[in-house]
Design a protein around this motif. Structure first.
Motif, mmCIF file in Angstrom:
data_model
loop_
_atom_site.group_PDB
_atom_site.id
_atom_site.type_symbol
_atom_site.label_atom_id
_atom_site.label_comp_id
_atom_site.label_asym_id
_atom_site.label_seq_id
_atom_site.Cartn_x
_atom_site.Cartn_y
_atom_site.Cartn_z
ATOM 1 N N LEU A 88 38.751 21.091 11.448
ATOM 2 C CA LEU A 88 38.698 21.418 9.993
ATOM 3 C C LEU A 88 37.377 22.415 9.910
ATOM 4 C CD1 LEU A 88 39.193 21.119 6.767
ATOM 5 C CD2 LEU A 88 37.846 18.917 6.909
ATOM 6 N N LYS A 89 37.796 23.496 9.265
ATOM 7 C CA LYS A 89 36.511 24.452 9.178
ATOM 8 C C LYS A 89 36.896 25.210 7.477
ATOM 9 C CE LYS A 89 36.623 25.688 13.875
ATOM 10 N NZ LYS A 89 36.920 26.713 14.989
ATOM 11 N N THR A 90 35.421 25.418 7.287
ATOM 12 C CA THR A 90 35.464 26.163 5.755
ATOM 13 C C THR A 90 34.554 27.158 6.059
ATOM 14 O OG1 THR A 90 36.080 24.005 4.835
ATOM 15 C CG2 THR A 90 35.265 25.668 3.381
ATOM 16 N N THR A 131 52.656 16.939 3.582
ATOM 17 C CA THR A 131 51.733 17.260 2.512
ATOM 18 C C THR A 131 50.434 16.820 2.640
ATOM 19 O OG1 THR A 131 53.666 17.498 0.740
ATOM 20 C CG2 THR A 131 51.315 17.313 -0.151
ATOM 21 N N TYR A 132 49.367 17.439 2.622
ATOM 22 C CA TYR A 132 48.107 17.046 2.736
ATOM 23 C C TYR A 132 47.267 17.520 1.422
ATOM 24 C CZ TYR A 132 48.637 16.027 7.709
ATOM 25 O OH TYR A 132 49.172 15.231 8.925
ATOM 26 N N TYR A 133 46.371 16.526 1.082
ATOM 27 C CA TYR A 133 45.697 16.828 -0.281
ATOM 28 C C TYR A 133 44.203 17.151 0.428
ATOM 29 C CZ TYR A 133 49.491 14.311 -2.631
ATOM 30 O OH TYR A 133 50.787 13.937 -3.040
ATOM 31 N N VAL A 134 44.007 18.257 -0.092
ATOM 32 C CA VAL A 134 42.479 18.823 0.153
ATOM 33 C C VAL A 134 41.386 18.671 -1.008
ATOM 34 C CG1 VAL A 134 41.228 20.887 1.462
ATOM 35 C CG2 VAL A 134 43.659 20.427 1.914
ATOM 36 N N GLN A 135 40.354 18.152 -0.626
ATOM 37 C CA GLN A 135 39.356 17.942 -1.858
ATOM 38 C C GLN A 135 37.972 18.707 -1.407
ATOM 39 O OE1 GLN A 135 36.969 14.209 -1.712
ATOM 40 N NE2 GLN A 135 38.129 13.875 -3.937
ATOM 41 N N VAL A 136 37.761 19.525 -2.124
ATOM 42 C CA VAL A 136 36.514 20.388 -1.660
ATOM 43 C C VAL A 136 35.564 20.004 -2.943
ATOM 44 C CG1 VAL A 136 35.224 22.664 -1.622
ATOM 45 C CG2 VAL A 136 37.720 22.434 -0.901
ATOM 46 N N ILE A 137 33.989 19.248 -2.500
ATOM 47 C CA ILE A 137 33.199 19.035 -3.475
ATOM 48 C C ILE A 137 32.187 19.733 -3.226
ATOM 49 C CG2 ILE A 137 31.931 17.030 -4.251
ATOM 50 C CD1 ILE A 137 34.027 15.154 -3.007
ATOM 51 N N THR A 187 25.020 22.294 -0.265
ATOM 52 C CA THR A 187 26.111 21.607 0.966
ATOM 53 C C THR A 187 27.366 21.293 -0.015
ATOM 54 O OG1 THR A 187 24.051 20.713 2.197
ATOM 55 C CG2 THR A 187 26.521 19.753 2.401
ATOM 56 N N TYR A 188 28.261 21.796 0.632
ATOM 57 C CA TYR A 188 29.542 21.283 0.156
ATOM 58 C C TYR A 188 30.370 20.414 1.270
ATOM 59 C CZ TYR A 188 29.652 25.228 -2.921
ATOM 60 O OH TYR A 188 29.188 26.177 -4.207
ATOM 61 N N PHE A 189 31.128 19.514 0.597
ATOM 62 C CA PHE A 189 31.933 18.480 1.396
ATOM 63 C C PHE A 189 33.590 18.684 1.336
ATOM 64 C CE2 PHE A 189 27.944 16.693 0.159
ATOM 65 C CZ PHE A 189 27.483 16.198 1.457
ATOM 66 N N VAL A 190 34.274 18.739 2.456
ATOM 67 C CA VAL A 190 35.721 19.081 2.507
ATOM 68 C C VAL A 190 36.579 17.734 3.090
ATOM 69 C CG1 VAL A 190 37.479 20.645 3.213
ATOM 70 C CG2 VAL A 190 34.868 21.620 2.871
ATOM 71 N N ASN A 191 37.378 17.424 2.460
ATOM 72 C CA ASN A 191 38.026 16.269 3.045
ATOM 73 C C ASN A 191 39.537 16.319 2.984
ATOM 74 O OD1 ASN A 191 35.557 14.674 2.681
ATOM 75 N ND2 ASN A 191 35.707 14.299 0.745
ATOM 76 N N VAL A 192 40.255 16.063 3.922
ATOM 77 C CA VAL A 192 41.491 16.176 3.987
ATOM 78 C C VAL A 192 42.128 14.526 3.895
ATOM 79 C CG1 VAL A 192 43.601 16.978 5.151
ATOM 80 C CG2 VAL A 192 41.352 18.467 5.211
ATOM 81 N N LYS A 201 37.240 15.129 7.751
ATOM 82 C CA LYS A 201 36.064 15.686 6.805
ATOM 83 C C LYS A 201 35.198 16.508 7.518
ATOM 84 C CE LYS A 201 33.077 11.439 7.527
ATOM 85 N NZ LYS A 201 32.763 10.291 6.844
ATOM 86 N N SER A 202 34.608 17.535 6.826
ATOM 87 C CA SER A 202 33.448 18.251 7.185
ATOM 88 C C SER A 202 32.584 18.831 6.175
ATOM 89 C CB SER A 202 34.011 19.508 7.964
ATOM 90 O OG SER A 202 34.607 20.490 6.955
ATOM 91 N N SER A 203 31.624 19.684 6.394
ATOM 92 C CA SER A 203 30.790 20.168 5.477
ATOM 93 C C SER A 203 30.172 21.396 5.664
ATOM 94 C CB SER A 203 29.641 19.164 5.045
ATOM 95 O OG SER A 203 28.675 18.880 6.353
ATOM 96 N N PHE A 204 29.859 22.276 4.850
ATOM 97 C CA PHE A 204 29.172 23.568 4.999
ATOM 98 C C PHE A 204 28.163 23.944 3.856
ATOM 99 C CE2 PHE A 204 32.355 24.319 2.335
ATOM 100 C CZ PHE A 204 32.140 25.589 1.415
ATOM 101 N N SER A 205 27.487 24.726 4.199
ATOM 102 C CA SER A 205 26.301 25.267 3.086
ATOM 103 C C SER A 205 26.518 26.701 2.670
ATOM 104 C CB SER A 205 24.846 24.929 3.873
ATOM 105 O OG SER A 205 24.861 23.471 4.138
ATOM 106 N N LEU A 206 26.103 26.721 1.382
ATOM 107 C CA LEU A 206 25.872 28.169 0.894
ATOM 108 C C LEU A 206 24.482 28.369 0.502
ATOM 109 C CD1 LEU A 206 29.270 28.760 -1.132
ATOM 110 C CD2 LEU A 206 28.628 29.618 1.303
ATOM 111 N N ARG A 207 23.910 29.480 0.668
ATOM 112 C CA ARG A 207 22.363 29.589 0.092
ATOM 113 C C ARG A 207 22.413 30.702 -1.015
ATOM 114 N NH1 ARG A 207 20.852 34.214 3.038
ATOM 115 N NH2 ARG A 207 21.991 34.664 4.890
#
Length: 207
Positions: A88-90, A131-137, A187-192, A201-207
């Motif tokens: 899982l990558k974003t 079908t997968y449900y993707v949640q981006v927070i 920081t963003y969190f991504v859940n499948v 699940k994974s996370s990434f950051s934007l500055r």
């Protein structure tokens, strides 16, 4: 015997009572013989009943073992059929007017989030649409995208988008864009989710 006591003791009476006595004695012997047969039959039936109870008890235990084994087998098959998700990558991208996408880590420059993951190979899983449900927070705890809610039993899930693929027991790479604007820093969190179950699940950051 009561009649005998009342009798006069004459020969005719004594002869009659004697005949009755022998008849009763013969009947008694017959009844005793029948009683012995009944005792033997009853003993045999008791043994057969006890044997039947034992067999039924063993059968019941065997059936309980089979039911337990079937339940365990069903659980094992169900577990074996579950699909797993990996990689899982974003990443955030800025869109050029030419249509070209330039990867960026800056929130103010981002126009779209690209989410990708792999549905792993599983030879025993059921084929068909999956079908997968993707949640981006985001960093403010906001769900991005469609913000639709789906119920799974007593639980509900608010998701960003769904991704449906035709699964044929082979690995499938899934990539989907999530457009947006004014992305938050942090920081963003991504859940499948596979229905209501979190599978990656994974996370990434934007500055």
């Amino acid at each position: 015997m009561a009649d005998l006591k009342k009798s006069k003791g004459d020969v005719a009476s004594m002869s009659k009572y004697k005949s009755q006595y022998f008849a009763l004695e013969s009947k008694m012997k017959t009844l005793m013989a029948e009683n012995e047969v009944l005792k033997k039959d009853n003993a045999k039936l008791t043994v057969e009943r006890d044997s039947t109870i034992t067999v039924l008890g063993e059968s019941r235990k065997y059936n309980e073992v089979l039911v337990g084994q079937n339940e365990e087998l069903s659980k094992t098959v169900e577990i074996a059929q579950k699909l797993s998700v990996s990689n899982l990558k974003t990443a955030a991208y800025k869109l050029r007017s030419s249509g070209k996408q330039i990867e960026t880590e800056k929130a103010r420059k981002a126009d779209v989030l690209k989410i990708s993951f792999t549905i792993n190979e599983n030879k025993v899983a059921k084929q068909g649409d999956k079908t997968y449900y993707v949640q981006v927070i985001d960093s403010k705890n906001n769900v991005l995208g469609e913000k639709k809610t789906e119920s799974f039993g007593s639980n509900s899930l608010t998701y960003s988008f769904t991704s449906t693929v035709n699964y044929e027991n082979k690995s499938v790479d899934v990539t989907q864009d999530l457009p947006g604007k004014d992305f938050e820093k942090g920081t963003y969190f991504v859940n499948v989710f596979d229905k209501g179950e979190l599978v990656s699940k994974s996370s990434f950051s934007l500055r």
